[in-house]
Write a protein that holds these residues in place. Structure first.
Motif, mmCIF file in Angstrom:
data_model
loop_
_atom_site.group_PDB
_atom_site.id
_atom_site.type_symbol
_atom_site.label_atom_id
_atom_site.label_comp_id
_atom_site.label_asym_id
_atom_site.label_seq_id
_atom_site.Cartn_x
_atom_site.Cartn_y
_atom_site.Cartn_z
ATOM 1 N N LEU A 188 57.036 65.039 25.052
ATOM 2 C CA LEU A 188 56.667 64.937 23.633
ATOM 3 C C LEU A 188 55.714 63.762 23.416
ATOM 4 N N PRO A 189 54.457 63.900 23.843
ATOM 5 C CA PRO A 189 53.509 62.775 23.738
ATOM 6 C C PRO A 189 53.192 62.373 22.300
ATOM 7 N N ALA A 190 53.390 63.280 21.350
ATOM 8 C CA ALA A 190 53.064 62.961 19.956
ATOM 9 C C ALA A 190 54.133 62.088 19.294
ATOM 10 N N VAL A 191 55.292 61.946 19.931
ATOM 11 C CA VAL A 191 56.402 61.161 19.376
ATOM 12 C C VAL A 191 56.329 59.740 19.927
ATOM 13 N N SER A 192 56.369 58.740 19.040
ATOM 14 C CA SER A 192 56.301 57.349 19.482
ATOM 15 C C SER A 192 57.620 56.910 20.105
ATOM 16 N N ALA A 193 57.555 55.811 20.848
ATOM 17 C CA ALA A 193 58.764 55.281 21.483
ATOM 18 C C ALA A 193 59.797 54.868 20.435
ATOM 19 N N ALA A 194 59.326 54.288 19.319
ATOM 20 C CA ALA A 194 60.249 53.888 18.252
ATOM 21 C C ALA A 194 60.934 55.101 17.630
ATOM 22 N N GLN A 195 60.173 56.156 17.375
ATOM 23 C CA GLN A 195 60.749 57.373 16.795
ATOM 24 C C GLN A 195 61.767 57.999 17.742
ATOM 25 N N PHE A 196 61.415 58.043 19.027
ATOM 26 C CA PHE A 196 62.347 58.649 19.984
ATOM 27 C C PHE A 196 63.575 57.764 20.174
ATOM 28 N N GLY A 197 63.405 56.442 20.000
ATOM 29 C CA GLY A 197 64.559 55.554 20.065
ATOM 30 C C GLY A 197 65.550 55.843 18.956
ATOM 31 N N ILE A 198 65.039 56.063 17.739
ATOM 32 C CA ILE A 198 65.923 56.420 16.622
ATOM 33 C C ILE A 198 66.612 57.751 16.901
ATOM 34 N N PHE A 199 65.864 58.712 17.436
ATOM 35 C CA PHE A 199 66.448 60.002 17.794
ATOM 36 C C PHE A 199 67.565 59.823 18.824
ATOM 37 N N THR A 200 67.312 59.001 19.847
ATOM 38 C CA THR A 200 68.308 58.772 20.896
ATOM 39 C C THR A 200 69.563 58.129 20.327
ATOM 40 N N VAL A 207 77.679 54.419 23.344
ATOM 41 C CA VAL A 207 76.797 53.259 23.276
ATOM 42 C C VAL A 207 76.171 52.991 24.642
ATOM 43 N N ALA A 208 76.991 53.019 25.701
ATOM 44 C CA ALA A 208 76.475 52.766 27.048
ATOM 45 C C ALA A 208 75.433 53.807 27.448
ATOM 46 N N GLN A 209 75.633 55.042 27.031
ATOM 47 C CA GLN A 209 74.677 56.104 27.350
ATOM 48 C C GLN A 209 73.365 55.897 26.597
ATOM 49 N N VAL A 210 73.454 55.441 25.347
ATOM 50 C CA VAL A 210 72.251 55.154 24.558
ATOM 51 C C VAL A 210 71.449 54.034 25.209
ATOM 52 N N VAL A 211 72.138 52.995 25.657
ATOM 53 C CA VAL A 211 71.459 51.880 26.324
ATOM 54 C C VAL A 211 70.764 52.361 27.587
ATOM 55 N N ALA A 212 71.465 53.171 28.383
ATOM 56 C CA ALA A 212 70.886 53.647 29.637
ATOM 57 C C ALA A 212 69.672 54.541 29.402
ATOM 58 N N ALA A 213 69.770 55.469 28.454
ATOM 59 C CA ALA A 213 68.655 56.377 28.176
ATOM 60 C C ALA A 213 67.480 55.626 27.557
ATOM 61 N N GLY A 214 67.760 54.724 26.615
ATOM 62 C CA GLY A 214 66.693 53.954 25.989
ATOM 63 C C GLY A 214 65.980 53.057 26.970
ATOM 64 N N HIS A 215 66.729 52.451 27.875
ATOM 65 C CA HIS A 215 66.141 51.573 28.888
ATOM 66 C C HIS A 215 65.198 52.345 29.807
ATOM 67 N N ALA A 216 65.571 53.584 30.118
ATOM 68 C CA ALA A 216 64.723 54.408 30.982
ATOM 69 C C ALA A 216 63.399 54.770 30.313
ATOM 70 N N ILE A 217 63.370 54.770 28.982
ATOM 71 C CA ILE A 217 62.155 55.115 28.243
ATOM 72 C C ILE A 217 61.262 53.890 28.055
ATOM 73 N N GLY A 218 61.871 52.760 27.662
ATOM 74 C CA GLY A 218 61.098 51.547 27.448
ATOM 75 C C GLY A 218 61.794 50.593 26.505
ATOM 76 N N ALA A 219 61.292 49.346 26.436
ATOM 77 C CA ALA A 219 61.952 48.310 25.642
ATOM 78 C C ALA A 219 61.993 48.655 24.158
ATOM 79 N N GLU A 220 60.892 49.165 23.616
ATOM 80 C CA GLU A 220 60.853 49.486 22.189
ATOM 81 C C GLU A 220 61.836 50.593 21.841
ATOM 82 N N ALA A 221 61.861 51.631 22.665
ATOM 83 C CA ALA A 221 62.800 52.729 22.441
ATOM 84 C C ALA A 221 64.236 52.255 22.583
ATOM 85 N N GLU A 222 64.488 51.393 23.549
ATOM 86 C CA GLU A 222 65.842 50.889 23.772
ATOM 87 C C GLU A 222 66.328 50.093 22.561
ATOM 88 N N ASN A 223 65.488 49.200 22.026
ATOM 89 C CA ASN A 223 65.893 48.385 20.886
ATOM 90 C C ASN A 223 66.200 49.244 19.666
#
Length: 346
Positions: A188-200, A207-223
């Motif tokens: 989904l290249p049209a979706v920003s890391a911040a938007q996908f972070g909120i989705f995640t 919580v641990a799964q959210v941290v792991a998935a967000g970390h794999a995407i990037g710092a902005e998505a993880e936060n």
């Protein structure tokens, strides 16, 4: 008023100490296992590992020593669970909610409401499952996985086997999400890391799964994912209050009419508000968070100790099918809700 009490006054001392020592040992082993790199990458938190360890012990050696430990195990499964949920409030602040913004609040609220409602409709009406298991799976899928299942158990008064089934279901599909979500982001290249972070954060279970998935995407998505997830966790308390009120209003039409008020949910909110004022030093808050982790892991271990594999087998494939249906809904329907709200809030 029994829910308000944390520790029963009269319990056999030796069995209390032995049972608490056993659950603490299992919780400690689970915490140590989370430090292993290959397990941390899988997103398996201490709660998940504690119930797995408890179930292994509960189906091997524990039945032979249960008479010496049962009081302490029961105390961990009931009273320490409530105390752990109350202390869980030290993870939440009003400032975190402000960081996500109104958009995140609306998304989390819609996903929790629709997911729990759809779980009830699919589980009770379509799959003809028992209500307690459906409610537990709905809570775990809607809010925060195993912790939500454990917090909902005192409200619905479910058997240990039903709680274990619900925990296993949400953990299984939440773990699958750790691998799937980063792959979805790449598609989904049209979706920003911040938007996908909120989705995640608004759709993945633990919580641990959210941290792991967000970390794999990037710092902005993880936060963004973690903040959104913690807001979702904070909604656990009002969810429990609404569910408890609804069950009591059902009256004599159901065996759940005598549910007691979930006082620990109100205390959870109070602790979160106190934490928002930043009255306690950071070191004290960190220690309380660690204590909450320990108490919840002990409760999970106690749950595992009292669960028999025969009961899980008897549950059949329906809980897994319901969990799969909700997992698909969270990805597709949750994604649609995210896009819809973000479009109108832009």
């Amino acid at each position: 008023m029994a829910e308000f009490s944390i520790i029963k006054p009269v319990l056999p001392p030796c069995r209390v100490v032995a049972g608490l020592a056993l659950t603490a040992a299992l919780a400690g082993c689970a915490a140590w296992l989370t430090t292993l790199p290959w397990l941390s990458h899988l997103g398996l938190g201490a709660l998940t590992l504690a119930i797995v360890g408890g179930m292994i012990a509960g189906n091997t050696f524990y039945p032979h020593i249960a008479s010496h430990c049962d009081s302490g195990v029961l105390l961990a499964k009931q009273r320490l669970l409530r105390l752990g949920i109350i202390l869980f409030g030290f993870r939440i602040t009003v400032q975190q909610i402000a960081g996500v913004g109104l958009c995140g609040v609306i998304i989390d609220t819609l996903i929790i409401g629709t997911t729990f409602l759809l779980t009830c409709l699919a589980g009770i009406r379509l799959l003809k499952m028992d209500r307690e298991t459906v409610w537990l799976i709905g809570a775990g899928s809607s809010i925060c996985g195993a912790a939500a299942v454990l917090a909902t158990e005192p409200v619905v008064k479910a058997d240990a086997s039903k709680v274990a089934v619900a925990v296993a279901t949400v953990v299984l599909f939440g773990t699958a999400g750790i691998l799937l979500y980063p792959a979805l982001f790449a598609l989904l290249p049209a979706v920003s890391a911040a938007q996908f972070g909120i989705f995640t954060g608004s759709t993945l279970h633990e919580v641990a799964q959210v941290v792991a998935a967000g970390h794999a995407i990037g710092a902005e998505a993880e936060n963004m994912a973690v903040i959104t997830k913690m807001l979702r966790v904070m909604m656990l308390a009002p969810f429990l209050l609404l569910l408890g009120s609804w069950l009591r209003q059902r009256g004599p039409r159901t065996t759940t009419s005598a549910r007691s008020f979930p006082w620990f949910a109100l205390l959870f909110i109070a602790v979160a508000l106190v934490n928002s004022l930043q009255l306690l030093p950071a070191g004290v808050v960190s220690a309380l968070n660690q204590l909450a982790n320990l108490l919840l892991a002990m409760a999970m271990a106690a749950l595992g100790l009292t669960t028999r594999f025969s009961a899980l087998k008897q549950a059949g494939a329906k809980p897994l099918l319901l969990g799969l249906m909700m997992f698909c809904w969270l990805i597709v329907g949750g994604g649609a809700l995210n896009l819809l709200v973000q479009h109108f809030m832009a």
